[in-house]
Design a protein around this motif. Structure first.
Motif, PDB file in Angstrom:
ATOM      1  N   THR A 287      30.312  28.363  12.463  1.00  0.00           N
ATOM      2  CA  THR A 287      28.983  28.842  12.086  1.00  0.00           C
ATOM      3  C   THR A 287      28.051  28.998  13.282  1.00  0.00           C
ATOM      4  N   GLY A 288      28.380  28.326  14.391  1.00  0.00           N
ATOM      5  CA  GLY A 288      27.501  28.334  15.549  1.00  0.00           C
ATOM      6  C   GLY A 288      26.338  27.386  15.439  1.00  0.00           C
ATOM      7  N   GLU A 289      26.281  26.575  14.386  1.00  0.00           N
ATOM      8  CA  GLU A 289      25.170  25.657  14.172  1.00  0.00           C
ATOM      9  C   GLU A 289      25.310  24.400  15.034  1.00  0.00           C
ATOM     10  N   TYR A 290      24.156  23.812  15.303  1.00  0.00           N
ATOM     11  CA  TYR A 290      24.114  22.541  16.008  1.00  0.00           C
ATOM     12  C   TYR A 290      23.811  21.441  14.992  1.00  0.00           C
ATOM     13  N   VAL A 291      24.688  20.418  14.954  1.00  0.00           N
ATOM     14  CA  VAL A 291      24.487  19.271  14.066  1.00  0.00           C
ATOM     15  C   VAL A 291      24.103  18.090  14.938  1.00  0.00           C
ATOM     16  N   ARG A 292      22.880  17.615  14.746  1.00  0.00           N
ATOM     17  CA  ARG A 292      22.368  16.490  15.523  1.00  0.00           C
ATOM     18  C   ARG A 292      22.394  15.242  14.654  1.00  0.00           C
ATOM     19  N   TYR A 293      22.771  14.095  15.261  1.00  0.00           N
ATOM     20  CA  TYR A 293      22.953  12.859  14.499  1.00  0.00           C
ATOM     21  C   TYR A 293      21.967  11.779  14.934  1.00  0.00           C
ATOM     22  N   THR A 294      21.538  11.013  13.957  1.00  0.00           N
ATOM     23  CA  THR A 294      20.801   9.773  14.212  1.00  0.00           C
ATOM     24  C   THR A 294      21.596   8.658  13.575  1.00  0.00           C
ATOM     25  N   ARG A 295      22.118   7.763  14.400  1.00  0.00           N
ATOM     26  CA  ARG A 295      22.994   6.717  13.905  1.00  0.00           C
ATOM     27  C   ARG A 295      22.233   5.707  13.057  1.00  0.00           C
ATOM     28  N   ALA A 296      22.864   5.306  11.926  1.00  0.00           N
ATOM     29  CA  ALA A 296      22.285   4.261  11.086  1.00  0.00           C
ATOM     30  C   ALA A 296      22.424   2.915  11.780  1.00  0.00           C
ATOM     31  N   PRO A 297      21.518   1.978  11.533  1.00  0.00           N
ATOM     32  CA  PRO A 297      21.598   0.659  12.175  1.00  0.00           C
ATOM     33  C   PRO A 297      22.950   0.001  11.946  1.00  0.00           C
TER      34      PRO A 297
ATOM     35  N   GLU B 296      21.986  13.499   9.503  1.00  0.00           N
ATOM     36  CA  GLU B 296      22.322  14.789  10.104  1.00  0.00           C
ATOM     37  C   GLU B 296      21.115  15.718  10.081  1.00  0.00           C
ATOM     38  N   GLU B 297      20.879  16.395  11.193  1.00  0.00           N
ATOM     39  CA  GLU B 297      19.922  17.495  11.251  1.00  0.00           C
ATOM     40  C   GLU B 297      20.691  18.746  11.659  1.00  0.00           C
ATOM     41  N   ARG B 298      20.555  19.798  10.883  1.00  0.00           N
ATOM     42  CA  ARG B 298      21.274  21.036  11.185  1.00  0.00           C
ATOM     43  C   ARG B 298      20.286  22.061  11.739  1.00  0.00           C
ATOM     44  N   HIS B 299      20.667  22.663  12.856  1.00  0.00           N
ATOM     45  CA  HIS B 299      19.806  23.641  13.515  1.00  0.00           C
ATOM     46  C   HIS B 299      20.604  24.915  13.772  1.00  0.00           C
TER      47      HIS B 299
ATOM     48  N   ALA C 123      21.787  28.270  15.730  1.00  0.00           N
ATOM     49  CA  ALA C 123      22.044  28.409  17.162  1.00  0.00           C
ATOM     50  C   ALA C 123      20.789  28.819  17.926  1.00  0.00           C
ATOM     51  N   ALA C 124      19.952  29.687  17.314  1.00  0.00           N
ATOM     52  CA  ALA C 124      18.766  30.189  18.005  1.00  0.00           C
ATOM     53  C   ALA C 124      17.764  29.086  18.307  1.00  0.00           C
ATOM     54  N   ALA C 125      17.760  28.041  17.455  1.00  0.00           N
ATOM     55  CA  ALA C 125      16.791  26.959  17.641  1.00  0.00           C
ATOM     56  C   ALA C 125      17.375  25.757  18.370  1.00  0.00           C
ATOM     57  N   ALA C 126      18.687  25.744  18.578  1.00  0.00           N
ATOM     58  CA  ALA C 126      19.334  24.564  19.141  1.00  0.00           C
ATOM     59  C   ALA C 126      18.877  24.280  20.568  1.00  0.00           C
ATOM     60  N   ALA C 127      18.635  25.343  21.338  1.00  0.00           N
ATOM     61  CA  ALA C 127      18.236  25.152  22.734  1.00  0.00           C
ATOM     62  C   ALA C 127      16.895  24.440  22.845  1.00  0.00           C
TER      63      ALA C 127
ATOM     64  N   PHE D 198      26.613  11.265  23.459  1.00  0.00           N
ATOM     65  CA  PHE D 198      26.968  12.116  22.324  1.00  0.00           C
ATOM     66  C   PHE D 198      25.691  12.507  21.585  1.00  0.00           C
ATOM     67  N   ARG D 199      25.231  13.760  21.799  1.00  0.00           N
ATOM     68  CA  ARG D 199      24.008  14.233  21.144  1.00  0.00           C
ATOM     69  C   ARG D 199      24.279  14.797  19.749  1.00  0.00           C
ATOM     70  N   GLY D 200      25.429  15.432  19.588  1.00  0.00           N
ATOM     71  CA  GLY D 200      25.742  16.074  18.315  1.00  0.00           C
ATOM     72  C   GLY D 200      26.938  16.983  18.479  1.00  0.00           C
TER      73      GLY D 200
END
Length: 539
Positions: free
Chosen positions: A200-210, A218-221, A223-227, A192-194
């Motif tokens: 919106t077409g946005e990519y939401v990338r997650y970094t799980r907390a310990p 959350e990092e929001r990117h 669509a143009a930058a998601a690739a 599971f990357r995000g």
């Protein structure tokens, strides 16, 4: 269907406007699923995202979960299962979101069905690896019968599982609803990357907390930058999104409210990933409280005078005080502490002085509440499950479902010197609906008969009689598997029939217990004029 007029009890136009405004801020939703799909974990993750708790209290492995706020009973903590519905009022974006965490095990279906009468929508939780399991299918049928809109959440996407499109096909095949994903996973189940937010077409990338104890970063990117961020997984997610759009699998609010479609979300609740979008959906998509049918077929608007229906009672939430809470869903009007109402069933007046709101096992006094809210009446001993409370002219809501028990046991105290605690404990568990406590015409008051849907309910009785009421019990199995409601005229017929036994509930209702359906059929042939009524839980 005619509508009940708001009447003077609604307080005139200004009061009606106030009720309408406050009702529009409420969302009341239940979480349903097969056991171990993650209901309590999702409920707690929603609480975390609503800033209602600071840290999520579970660790890896359900049996080792510690401190899930909706699982507060000792047996729930020991076994890692939910055995009773719990209510969590959350606040999000100016709204009050009341989330009801329900038991998943079939033995506690009656509790779940009754909780479903108190909500306006449901979250149907699906395990990414197992899909639509038996209890989920059964509960969905109840939601369809009640006309409840369904939000589908595919959980545990951080573990190996099935393909997302395959799961959508199964949802549509089983439910007949069109799945319309609002979020789409980037990465296969187990990787599971995000999320792709389809609106919106946005990519939401997650970094799980310990340990998953706090919110995932959350990092929001765009669509143009998601690739560039996900060169492998993002193109596949876009390809699947295009396929969904080509087939018209986009959210339609009218179709959702009508039960023709279900918005779909992908989460890993144990990592608090993808959960914020579900919480937003409860505000943006789930319906606010609305008019509700009465027993006489009329519809009650939310602007009518105060009404509420009791859907469960619970003792033992505060061991220091041993009090009893009756949980009531407000259907209309404004609740004010100290107001006088009537119980429609008994006609008795009731002053609502001691009323609390509940967050798991934590409680606080309520001064004011509105349609959609769930309030707890403290020590309202004469109020029963299913009762309608009202101010002004009497009204009555439809009765709550009653399940036909299939398991029966005689119960006795281990210590005859604790007879008072034994009787008190059974009376409380009967009132809560943990089991039905029957008085058998054959055995008398000294040997109560317990009736349950499944054996796990007897485990709850044993645990709570031991730990809550300090009166451990002994059981003796009875051979009965079928029950019918009978009237007084049929009493002597049942008592004299081999393989049958007559028993009575606390409200005077008479049940005929039969060992099996063959004995029931034999009784019907022998006594064709006897009136037998089957217990059918329609929800």
């Amino acid at each position: 269907m005619s509508t009940v007029a708001a009447g003077p009890a609604a307080g005139g136009p200004a009061r009606a406007d106030e009720v309408t405004r406050e009702a529009a801020r409420r969302r009341t939703t239940a979480v349903i699923s097969h056991p171990d799909a993650g209901k309590s974990t999702l409920t707690e993750a929603l609480a975390l995202h609503a800033n209602a708790v600071r840290t999520a209290g579970h660790v890896h492995g359900k049996a080792g979960r510690a401190g899930v706020v909706s699982d507060w009973q000792g047996m729930e903590k020991d076994r890692g299962i939910s055995i009773s519905s719990a209510v969590l009022p959350l606040h999000h974006r100016g709204h009050v979101v009341n989330v009801v965490d329900t038991p998943g095990h079939a033995d506690f279906s009656e509790d779940t069905y009754r909780a479903l009468t108190a909500v306006d929508a449901v979250i149907m939780l699906i395990d990414a690896a197992r899909g639509m399991e038996a209890q989920t299918r059964k509960l969905f049928g109840v939601c369809r019968h009640r006309g409840l809109p369904v939000i589908t959440v595919v959980n545990k996407w951080d573990r190996p599982g099935r393909e997302a499109l395959e799961l959508l096909d199964e949802v549509e095949e089983v439910t007949g609803m069109r799945p319309t994903p609002v979020t789409w996973p980037v990465g296969i189940a187990g990787d599971f990357r995000g999320l792709l937010e389809r609106r919106t077409g946005e990519y939401v990338r997650y970094t799980r907390a310990p340990g998953g104890a706090t919110l995932a970063e959350e990092e929001r990117h765009p669509a143009a930058a998601a690739a560039e961020v996900e060169p492998d997984a993002w193109p596949q997610a876009l390809e699947e999104d295009e396929l969904l759009r080509a087939t018209g699998a986009d959210h339609d609010q009218d179709a959702f409210l009508a039960g023709r479609s279900t918005p779909v979300f992908f989460t890993a609740a144990v990592a608090n990933t993808g959960v914020r979008q579900v919480l937003d959906a409860l505000v943006d998509l789930a319906p606010a409280p609305h008019e509700h049918p009465l027993r006489d077929g009329r519809a009650l608007p939310v602007t009518a005078g105060f009404t509420a229906q009791v859907f469960k009672t619970q003792t033992g939430m505060n061991p220091a005080h041993r009090d009893r809470l009756a949980f009531a869903r407000i259907r209309s009007g404004r609740f004010e502490r100290g107001m006088s109402v009537h119980d429609e069933r008994t006609g008795r007046p009731l002053v609502l002085k001691h009323v609390q709101t509940v967050f798991g096992a934590d409680r606080s006094t309520v001064d004011e509440a509105w349609p959609g809210d769930v309030i707890g009446l403290v020590n309202a001993k004469h109020v029963h499950v299913g009762d309608t409370l009202h101010e002004g002219s009497p009204v009555a809501f439809p009765p709550l479902p009653v399940f036909a028990p299939e398991r029966f046991r005689v119960v006795r105290p281990q210590d005859l010197g604790r007879g008072k605690q034994f009787r008190q404990g059974l009376a409380e568990l009967d009132a809560e609906g943990v089991v039905h406590v029957l008085t058998s015409a054959l055995r008398g008051d000294g040997e109560p008969v317990l009736a349950a849907v499944g054996d796990l309910q007897f485990d709850v009785v044993q645990h709570r009689m031991t730990h809550d009421f300090h009166a451990p019990v002994l059981f003796e199995d009875l051979p009965y598997t079928v029950v019918r409601v009978v009237d007084a005229a049929a009493e002597p017929l049942v008592q004299g029939f081999r393989g049958a036994e007559l028993a009575q509930l606390r409200d005077g209702t008479r049940w005929a217990l039969f060992t099996d359906r063959w004995v029931l059929s034999s009784f019907v042939r022998t006594h064709p004029d006897a009136e037998l009524v089957e217990l059918v839980a329609t929800g």
